[in-house]
Motif scaffolding. Structure first.
Motif, PDB file in Angstrom:
ATOM      1  N   ASN A 138      78.273 -35.830 -51.002  1.00  0.00           N
ATOM      2  CA  ASN A 138      78.875 -34.890 -51.828  1.00  0.00           C
ATOM      3  C   ASN A 138      77.986 -33.720 -52.007  1.00  0.00           C
ATOM      4  OD1 ASN A 138      81.571 -35.774 -53.090  1.00  0.00           O
ATOM      5  ND2 ASN A 138      80.332 -37.790 -53.224  1.00  0.00           N
ATOM      6  N   LEU A 179      78.889 -29.995 -50.723  1.00  0.00           N
ATOM      7  CA  LEU A 179      78.838 -28.546 -51.704  1.00  0.00           C
ATOM      8  C   LEU A 179      77.713 -27.641 -51.149  1.00  0.00           C
ATOM      9  CD1 LEU A 179      78.220 -30.149 -55.299  1.00  0.00           C
ATOM     10  CD2 LEU A 179      80.266 -28.667 -54.455  1.00  0.00           C
ATOM     11  N   VAL A 195      82.843 -31.072 -57.084  1.00  0.00           N
ATOM     12  CA  VAL A 195      82.073 -31.459 -58.118  1.00  0.00           C
ATOM     13  C   VAL A 195      82.952 -32.397 -59.089  1.00  0.00           C
ATOM     14  CG1 VAL A 195      81.414 -30.634 -60.399  1.00  0.00           C
ATOM     15  CG2 VAL A 195      80.771 -29.403 -58.527  1.00  0.00           C
ATOM     16  N   SER A 241      81.338 -36.307 -59.400  1.00  0.00           N
ATOM     17  CA  SER A 241      81.254 -36.595 -60.783  1.00  0.00           C
ATOM     18  C   SER A 241      81.743 -38.205 -61.097  1.00  0.00           C
ATOM     19  CB  SER A 241      81.978 -35.616 -61.861  1.00  0.00           C
ATOM     20  OG  SER A 241      81.404 -34.523 -61.696  1.00  0.00           O
ATOM     21  N   TYR A 267      73.508 -33.000 -65.478  1.00  0.00           N
ATOM     22  CA  TYR A 267      74.359 -32.995 -64.525  1.00  0.00           C
ATOM     23  C   TYR A 267      75.855 -32.913 -65.284  1.00  0.00           C
ATOM     24  CZ  TYR A 267      77.784 -33.853 -61.117  1.00  0.00           C
ATOM     25  OH  TYR A 267      78.790 -33.895 -60.368  1.00  0.00           O
ATOM     26  N   ALA A 327      78.461 -30.043 -64.192  1.00  0.00           N
ATOM     27  CA  ALA A 327      79.914 -30.650 -63.852  1.00  0.00           C
ATOM     28  C   ALA A 327      80.953 -30.042 -64.969  1.00  0.00           C
ATOM     29  CB  ALA A 327      79.893 -32.057 -63.899  1.00  0.00           C
ATOM     30  N   TRP A 379      81.360 -26.341 -63.783  1.00  0.00           N
ATOM     31  CA  TRP A 379      81.561 -25.875 -62.420  1.00  0.00           C
ATOM     32  C   TRP A 379      82.551 -26.838 -61.877  1.00  0.00           C
ATOM     33  CZ3 TRP A 379      79.924 -21.139 -62.233  1.00  0.00           C
ATOM     34  CH2 TRP A 379      78.847 -20.912 -62.696  1.00  0.00           C
ATOM     35  N   ASN A 380      83.339 -27.664 -62.881  1.00  0.00           N
ATOM     36  CA  ASN A 380      84.485 -28.294 -62.090  1.00  0.00           C
ATOM     37  C   ASN A 380      85.986 -27.546 -62.146  1.00  0.00           C
ATOM     38  OD1 ASN A 380      85.463 -28.453 -64.935  1.00  0.00           O
ATOM     39  ND2 ASN A 380      85.300 -30.653 -64.973  1.00  0.00           N
ATOM     40  N   ALA A 406      73.385 -25.360 -59.310  1.00  0.00           N
ATOM     41  CA  ALA A 406      73.543 -26.183 -58.221  1.00  0.00           C
ATOM     42  C   ALA A 406      72.270 -26.298 -57.757  1.00  0.00           C
ATOM     43  CB  ALA A 406      74.457 -25.910 -57.283  1.00  0.00           C
TER      44      ALA A 406
END
Length: 136
Positions: free
Chosen positions: A16, A20, A39, A43, A87, A91, A94-95, A111
């Protein structure tokens, strides 16, 4: 102790992170929807991984007759609390494709910071911690 599921989840998370990076190199604003979806996908794996570590791995290490592993497990669990918090903040922000598209540099900086810490931690687990558990 069988830790194959933990190692497999690390592989999925590494993949993942790689995806990204690929989307970021292709253009953050142009691939904001892909980035946000990635993201979210990452997650869910991270949440599952942390949950089963907390529910099964760390308690098993505390119950095992190996003080060194018990101590190391407590240390790793404590360290992961801070990494998981960072994190989680990353998340949540930035989701959303709109947030990513509106602030490509902010996404890139966040990131680079958060995912590097996560990446380094998983590498350390794979290199130092998991082999120690398997050999116990």
């Amino acid at each position: 102790m069988d830790i194959d599921k933990y190692k497999h989840q690390h592989t999925v998370i590494f993949d993942n992170i790689r995806k990204l990076k690929e989307f970021s190199h292709l253009g953050i604003a142009e691939h904001a929807a892909d980035i946000a979806a990635q993201v979210i996908k990452m997650s869910s794996v991270i949440k599952l991984h942390l949950s089963i570590e907390d529910k099964f791995l760390y308690p098993a290490l505390q119950e095992a007759n190996n003080p060194r592993l018990a101590t190391m497990g407590k240390q790793y669990q404590h360290e992961m609390t801070h990494i998981a918090e960072a994190y989680g903040e990353f998340a949540r922000k930035w989701n959303d494709a709109g947030h990513v598209a509106a602030d490509p540099d902010g996404f890139r900086n966040a990131a680079n910071k958060v995912l590097k810490v996560l990446f380094d931690r998983m590498q350390r687990e794979d290199r130092d911690f998991y082999p120690m558990i398997e050999n116990a």
